[in-house]
Structures are given as structure tokens and as C-alpha cells.
Design an enzyme around this catalytic site. Sequence first.
Site, PDB file in Angstrom:
ATOM      1  N   HIS A 118       1.051  -1.479   0.209  1.00  0.00           N
ATOM      2  CA  HIS A 118       0.497  -0.070   0.156  1.00  0.00           C
ATOM      3  C   HIS A 118       0.677   1.490   0.085  1.00  0.00           C
ATOM      4  O   HIS A 118       1.883   1.455   0.718  1.00  0.00           O
ATOM      5  CB  HIS A 118      -0.759  -0.356   1.379  1.00  0.00           C
ATOM      6  CG  HIS A 118      -1.868   1.200   1.508  1.00  0.00           C
ATOM      7  ND1 HIS A 118      -1.492   2.158   1.950  1.00  0.00           N
ATOM      8  CD2 HIS A 118      -3.414   0.973   1.137  1.00  0.00           C
ATOM      9  CE1 HIS A 118      -2.642   2.921   1.738  1.00  0.00           C
ATOM     10  NE2 HIS A 118      -3.700   2.212   1.321  1.00  0.00           N
ATOM     11  N   SER A 339      -3.334   4.626  -5.732  1.00  0.00           N
ATOM     12  CA  SER A 339      -3.538   4.348  -4.415  1.00  0.00           C
ATOM     13  C   SER A 339      -4.523   4.320  -4.093  1.00  0.00           C
ATOM     14  O   SER A 339      -5.638   4.711  -4.434  1.00  0.00           O
ATOM     15  CB  SER A 339      -2.146   5.223  -4.324  1.00  0.00           C
ATOM     16  OG  SER A 339      -2.894   6.753  -4.378  1.00  0.00           O
ATOM     17  N   CYS A 340      -4.528   3.752  -2.955  1.00  0.00           N
ATOM     18  CA  CYS A 340      -5.784   3.776  -2.007  1.00  0.00           C
ATOM     19  C   CYS A 340      -5.768   5.176  -1.711  1.00  0.00           C
ATOM     20  O   CYS A 340      -6.994   5.885  -0.675  1.00  0.00           O
ATOM     21  CB  CYS A 340      -5.505   3.119  -1.197  1.00  0.00           C
ATOM     22  SG  CYS A 340      -6.945   1.752  -0.904  1.00  0.00           S
ATOM     23  N   THR A 341      -5.105   6.290  -1.969  1.00  0.00           N
ATOM     24  CA  THR A 341      -5.518   7.674  -1.451  1.00  0.00           C
ATOM     25  C   THR A 341      -5.583   8.715  -2.767  1.00  0.00           C
ATOM     26  O   THR A 341      -5.735   9.530  -1.874  1.00  0.00           O
ATOM     27  CB  THR A 341      -3.751   7.938  -0.800  1.00  0.00           C
ATOM     28  OG1 THR A 341      -2.736   7.643  -1.467  1.00  0.00           O
ATOM     29  CG2 THR A 341      -3.671   7.212   0.492  1.00  0.00           C
TER      30      THR A 341
END
Lengths: 521, 521
Positions: A118, A339-341
Site C-alpha cells: 500500500h 493508490s488507495c489515497t
Amino acid sequence: MPAPRGVLTARRSPRLPFLDVPYFDAASAAPLHPVARQALLAALDEGWADPARLHREGRRARLLLDAARETAAEAVGCRPDELVFTPSGTAAVHSGMAGALAGRRRVGRRLVVSSVEHSCVLHAAEAHEEAGGEFHLAPVDRTGLLDLPAFRSLLRPGTALACVQSANHETGTVQPVAEAAAACREEGVPLLVDAAQSLGWEAPPGGWSLLTASAHKWGGPPGIGLLAVRKGTRFSPARPVDERESGRFPGFPNLPAAVAAAASLRAVRQEAADEAARLRALVDRLRARVPALVPDTEVVGHPGLRLPHLVTFSCLYVDGEALLTELDRAGFSVSSGSSCTSDTLVPSHVLKAMGVLSEGNVRVSLPRGTSEEDVERFLGVLPGIVAGVRSSLSAPVAGGPREQAPPQAPPQAPEGSPAQEEAQEQEGSPEGAVPREGGGRAPGGAAAVVDSRGKRCPIPVIELARRIGDVPPGRVVAVLSDDEAARLDVPEWCRMLGHEYVGETPAEGGGTAYLVRRAHG
Amino acid sequence: MPAPRGVLTARRSPRLPFLDVPYFDAASAAPLHPVARQALLAALDEGWADPARLHREGRRARLLLDAARETAAEAVGCRPDELVFTPSGTAAVHSGMAGALAGRRRVGRRLVVSSVEHSCVLHAAEAHEEAGGEFHLAPVDRTGLLDLPAFRSLLRPGTALACVQSANHETGTVQPVAEAAAACREEGVPLLVDAAQSLGWEAPPGGWSLLTASAHKWGGPPGIGLLAVRKGTRFSPARPVDERESGRFPGFPNLPAAVAAAASLRAVRQEAADEAARLRALVDRLRARVPALVPDTEVVGHPGLRLPHLVTFSCLYVDGEALLTELDRAGFSVSSGSSCTSDTLVPSHVLKAMGVLSEGNVRVSLPRGTSEEDVERFLGVLPGIVAGVRSSLSAPVAGGPREQAPPQAPPQAPEGSPAQEEAQEQEGSPEGAVPREGGGRAPGGAAAVVDSRGKRCPIPVIELARRIGDVPPGRVVAVLSDDEAARLDVPEWCRMLGHEYVGETPAEGGGTAYLVRRAHG
């Protein structure tokens, strides 16, 4: 059409009442589990006081916090005094990595992380490097699986910490954590396992030294993460700290969220086996039928070692943002492999590390209780949506390299640009366009040049697909692009359509020339 | 008895339903405001998704987060893009200080903080020092008020940051923030104002560069803090960061808590003026009547410049923990003047910086809606509770130095101990107990020695009070103690009872000898 047996008969959880549209982005954040909601409300009433205080409200809060810690520790597979609550999974990763790296500073400042971790792990690795440490990325294969021999060889003396996720957040590929832990144990290196995507399904195999997780991934509330540090792991928390959470995480604890996180973790685990089987069947259906229904599409990730609820696929000639927007308009909330963000739509570092197509990437992650009907509806609308986006981008019709002339005029380079001259020159004599030593303008012996500079993916691949028919089989087309995603997508296009990817070379005037040899037959 | 006018007629808010006993520890954590609860539930339903995502759940979450930021910014007195949410007030302080110190690293590494800041500020200052920086404590006077000339003189070239709280968490003293900000502006130093205790009552005066706060102090949920950084303030966030919260605080945001924090801040501000007046009258009553009802007790903090809801007093001859326990048993939840993060019962750094009595310290901080009846009940039980604790510790009866023999035998030093010999020697010839040059056993010319080493406060002061009558007026008693709190409490006992505090000197065999000259008359 009839659904496979075993899915129709599987128990269906009711859809959560506030999900008015099918929400297929559980890997970003899952809707609050009813048990979490109930526990949160109870803890707000009973556990709002400071658990460090001696009065009855403080003692009551302390009891709740202790009970939450015990429940969470049981689900993680550790002792309660090994587990602390943090404000997020990211905070757990950041403080876990910082604490482990500082605790073993005397051993060395070498950090090894898998290349598909991550972004919060990579951010911490970059911060470690900025502070004078070093970090090394362990490679993965095309399915996203950690390359264990390469990982092991990176665990050289001076390695303070290694990080391997339990399962990938973009592709669902489950990592060989037990094997990675064994390698770490042999080398005497602590292993941090980021279990954010999998802890709601099962505890990762033992052998880790540190474990992190995030409650909102399993239907717990936002604002709470877990950090477990095994007894015996050298750990020196980043300063400043206070007396909260065993000195491992400072600040007034988010006690109601901790209580809700623990209660919902226990609840989702109790139903995990049944629900995993049910969602796995739905995901199997998506994995089989999406490529069949949508031409020029491939499923990404490991075919067997994967999370039950998550599938990712990539579609050629499609702009990810446009696809998301159209799916959203049709009532389906999905995510795209970045990305997760963020949804910045830069090519995902995960897909890049795997070396797979990033174009038109869609991640479908089913929340618990997803109905078969919603999955069928998704399969019903997806082909038309992809076709619509492709059409709006003047993408070639599906099914492979096109030999006939494009239905619309190809995009023109600006009048008088070097690329236009180059293209005209080569169009006139495709066979003669050989590279000239020391000063050739057609890179790598290309018979045709497609200048897609200044255009974002998937345009370079679309233009390549339109022009490949202009050169004879066996000859090379150069695609000029300054979009980073082309580096992934051009080779993948070749692989999917059977052309040969020759390589890349810097393009005169900026950007990169990607060289593609047209297939015979 | 009749209560003062204006209190009986003041509007009474209903007690919150889950407060089954009077809770007088609002400065630690306030019970959740009904508006916060309502907003939290709504935001859990509507705002559980990732606000960085493009789908409808993500966009809905983003709208909620934006609205919460606007509401909070309005209450703080800043622009929405100057304000970020953090997981706690502590996190806001830590990241605010780190960011400001890093942003001005080229200017210098000097940090100035008031000596009565919250422990989280001091922890960050210590971390700064450990990392090679320096920090300086600005003194306060006996009321806890910042010494402005001393503060200004500390703002020397190379000062990267100064920190002054808006109001003190232990004493309620409101600091001269506007004047401190003016001094900082003149010296070109950014000022961080920790507004944790006051933001629910009012916005601090402008002029700050950074402001921090914590929602659970005003009835917002736990798990959320605010950090405002004025445009133009150099700020370099501590790594690692991500794209969340303008790159100033990483990790999945606690959106429901942010929404609840903002909504409840607006709500408490709307009722702040009325409720402040009502609670101020109740606190005035406590400030006037506690010293009248409980002998040998003094109210701590500034008499006028103070928070409306908070009063702190210290009682001689009382063990703080015992007092807390007995008050708790009687149904009153209060706190004792230590840091906000523990009840370790070490002497509070705040009371120490003020140079006031720490013995038997009780902080009463009234939550909104506290009834007059509960305050009266507290005043009703307090004298008996203090008397009971004093009696259990064999404390002298109240009212000043005792001339008669103690009602119980004084605690005996162990047989054959030096202190016992000393005491016997001195008891036999008090007039002759002069210090012997180079090897005297009676420190500082003491006519009597009380060896309280190994005993925790308030025992040293109790033993001193019992023995002071054994020496003639004008002669000195030495109290030997290894409890750090004696350094505060012995001088304060002298001040309160009219004896002369001579000073301290290291005691032979360990600990410190505190020298007290008995008053005449």
C-alpha cells in the site's frame, strides 16, 4: 441466464439499508457493519470519558477499552498487551515501521518492502530514505505474487525490517506470508504484515513480528487502526509519545471506535466463511464473464491465491476516468487501480510492478451482502459502457489488429511539426524508413511513427491500434508518448494482440519512442 | 441555604441522560453533545465512503467533509483551506509543532513554550530537543499567567516557534494570547496557540500562526482534532505524508467525527454566552465557599482571567488519590492536578511552574448543563470527605500551627536509624542543636528533624505540622523527604500557615532537607 449452482443457493445477506445503489468499492471503505454501529453507540454512551482517569466514568471507559483490546487481539492472534489502537491503518503502518526501524537502528538501516505494498508503506519507506536509511523493493510476478527467492536475497545483513502485505488492495492477490515470515526468521529480520485487506476474512499466518490493520476495511468505523507488536520485537516508538497505548501511540484514544472495531471484527469473522464462499462465487462469475463479454479485456491478479471479494480487470482503448464516470452514472460505484489515497489516475504502482495493463483499469470489490442480482446487472451494463467509451475515443473496433482503413481520420499532428514531416516521409516509403546512423529521425528502424505526445493514455494505444495496419507485417511502428502509462500499456497491447514489443528508446524532441513490430498473419 | 441571586434565576440545561452521577471532569473529556451524536449518526450513514473517490458515495463524503471544514473554520476564525482535521488534539499539536519547526529550520532550532502548556506540547518540545533542537520554558506567575516580559525576552534570533495555550487545562487561567501574538509578530516568530480548553467557549484572539484544538473537550466525539495553519506560515509537514488533508495529515480521515465535531462546535458556541455566565456563577460559588468550608485549603489559578467552568483548589494534609477515591465514592467525578494523560499523581508540572501547593489537589470542571443542586451537594459533602481523609492520615486538626501535643503518637523512625538518634538528641536539647561545621547531622541549624523519607506526600507535611510545635518560635525544623512534591508543598504550607520557609539542602543519606522556621506568636 441461469447462474451457476451454489451461488443461487448461497445464503444472501440483506443489502445494508443505506446502500441505495450497488456499491462495489469495499476495498476503499466498507459501509458500517450493523454490529459496529450498535457498539459505537453504546460506547459513545458508556465510554466517552478518559480511560486514564480514576473516577467511575474513567474506570468504565477503561473496562471497555480493555475488553476491546482483548477481542481485537483474539481476532489478530496475539496477546492483548501486544496490540494498540491507532487512528487509522496508515497511522499503524507509519508508527509500526518507524518503531521497528528505530528499534533495530544498530543492526542497520536497510528496509525491504514488496513493490506492491500500500502507498502508506511506500511513503514510510521514502521517509526512511530521506532520513538517511535505504529501502529496497522486492519484485512480484505478473500475478502480483511476491518473488520469494528475490525477497529472500534482499534480506542481507543490516536489514532492520521487511514489509509484506497479507493481500493486495488492488488485485486481491494473497501473498505467501508464511513463507516470507520463514525467510525473515532465518535471517533474523522482523516482518511487518499489513493485513488491512484481509483481517476481516481471516487472521494472517503467524510468524509476523508486527501486524497492522484498518477497521473501516471490514465494516468497522473510520478513525481506528490496529498495530500489534510481538513480544520480543525491538521497538522504539517515534517521538513524541505519551502514556497512552503503552507508550506506542499518543493522544486521547478513540475509544468508541476501538470498541466498534473490535465488535465488528468478531462479527464479520463469525460470518466470514459463508460470506467468503458466496462472494467468491460471484467474483468467479465476474472473472469468467467480463473478458468474454468485453473484448480486449484482461483480468489482473492471481487466478487462485486471492481475496474472495475482489476482482480487477483492464480494458484496452478505454480511459479509466471516463469508465468510472459512466459506471457511476449507471449506478455502480467502482474504483480504478491507482493508490488507495487518490484518484489521481496516474498509473498504479501495483500494476506497474506486475507489468500488466493499466489502461481502463477497474477494481470491483464487493461488500458483504452484495446480491447476485447486482452482479448480474453490472455484467449487463458493462459491455455497453465500455463500447460507448471506446466509441467516444474513436477506438478501433474490438477483436485484434485492424487491417482496413480507420473509420475516422487519424488525429493529425500539427502542421509543420517534425512528427508530421516524419510521418509523411515514412508513409511515402514505408519499406525504406531505416534508421540513419547518428542522426535518424525514425527511431529504431520504424516504418511508421505515431506521435501521441501531449495526449494521455489510452490515446497513444488507440492511435497505435489504428496505424498498425499501415505497415506491412514484420515492420515496426514507433509510438511517441510522454504519458508514463504508455510504458505499461504499449507492451501489454502487443502481448494481448500478438504483436511483438521491440523496446523503447528516447524520442528526439522529448518523450519516449515505443517500438512495435506488426505480427505476421 | 439561599444561593446567590442570578444563579437561581439562570437558565438550566437538562443534565445529559447518561450522566447518572455528577460528572465534574469536563476538562478531561466532555460527554457527547446531543448535536454531535446526531451529526455522527448521520455522517456514519452518509459519509462512510472514501472522500477521495470519484463515485457517488465518495462525492457525498467529500461534500460532508468540505462542509465540516467550513463550519469548523468559521468557528476557529480562519479560512477552510487553512484548517485540517487530525485524529486528536495531541496529534494536531505534534504535527503542528513539527511542521512549523521544520518549515523554519533555516531560521533556527529554538523553541519557546510556556511552562504550563499541556504535556503534549512539552513532549513535542522534548522530542525536538532530542532531535538536536533546543527549547526554553517561559515562566508564569503564581496565578499561572504567562510572564510576558520574560516570554518576549526568550524570543531571540533563531527562534523557530513559540507556543502559548489559550487557557490552562488545570487551573483555567486564560493566557494573554493577543499580547503574546503581538510580541511574536514583532520578533517575526510564528505563534502556535493550543486552544483545546477554550475553543468551545470562544475563538481565541487573532494573531496566531497555528491553532490546535480537540473536539472531545467541547462535547464533540473522540478521535478528532483541529490544526489550523495560517496562509503564509512556513510549514513543512513531518514525513511520511500522503494526499489527505492537503498533505498535512496522512491516513483515511475520520469523516463522521469531523462532521460531528464541526456541528457540535457550532452548537456549543451558540449557547456559549448563556452557559458560560451560568457556570461562572457556579464556579464563583465554589471559589468562595470551598476555602470557607474546608480549612487549610487554597484556590489555585487567576481570580479573574479564567475559564467559566473550571476551578482548582488544593487542600493541606490530604492525599490527592484518597480524596479522588472518596469523592468518587460519594458520586462526584473530579480530577487531580496532574497531566491530562495520566493519573500517575506525580506533582503537576503546571502547579510546579506556578509554585503553588500540589497537595490534595482537586480540579472541578463543570460540563455544560451542570445543575446548581449538584454543585451544592458537592459543597455539602466536600468538608466531611476532606476531614475524613485528614483524620485517616492522622493530620493535625485544621486552623494553623498546633501548640499542644499531637493526639496520636508521632510516626517513629526505625529503631537505631540515624534520624531517630538525631531526633532523640535534638528533643533532649532543642536549644543546643546547632549545625556542626563540616559534619553536622542536623541540617541548616535545625532544632528538630522530621525524617519523612520513604513516605509520600502529604505525609511529610503532616509530620511537619505535627512537630512544628515541638520547637520554640524562631527555631528551625528540618523535614527530610525524597518525595518530589515536598519541594512544592513544604514552602506552600509555610506560606499558608505563616511560618518562614528557609530553604532546602541535600540531606545526609539521601533526599532533601527542607528547613522551616517556626513563626513567632
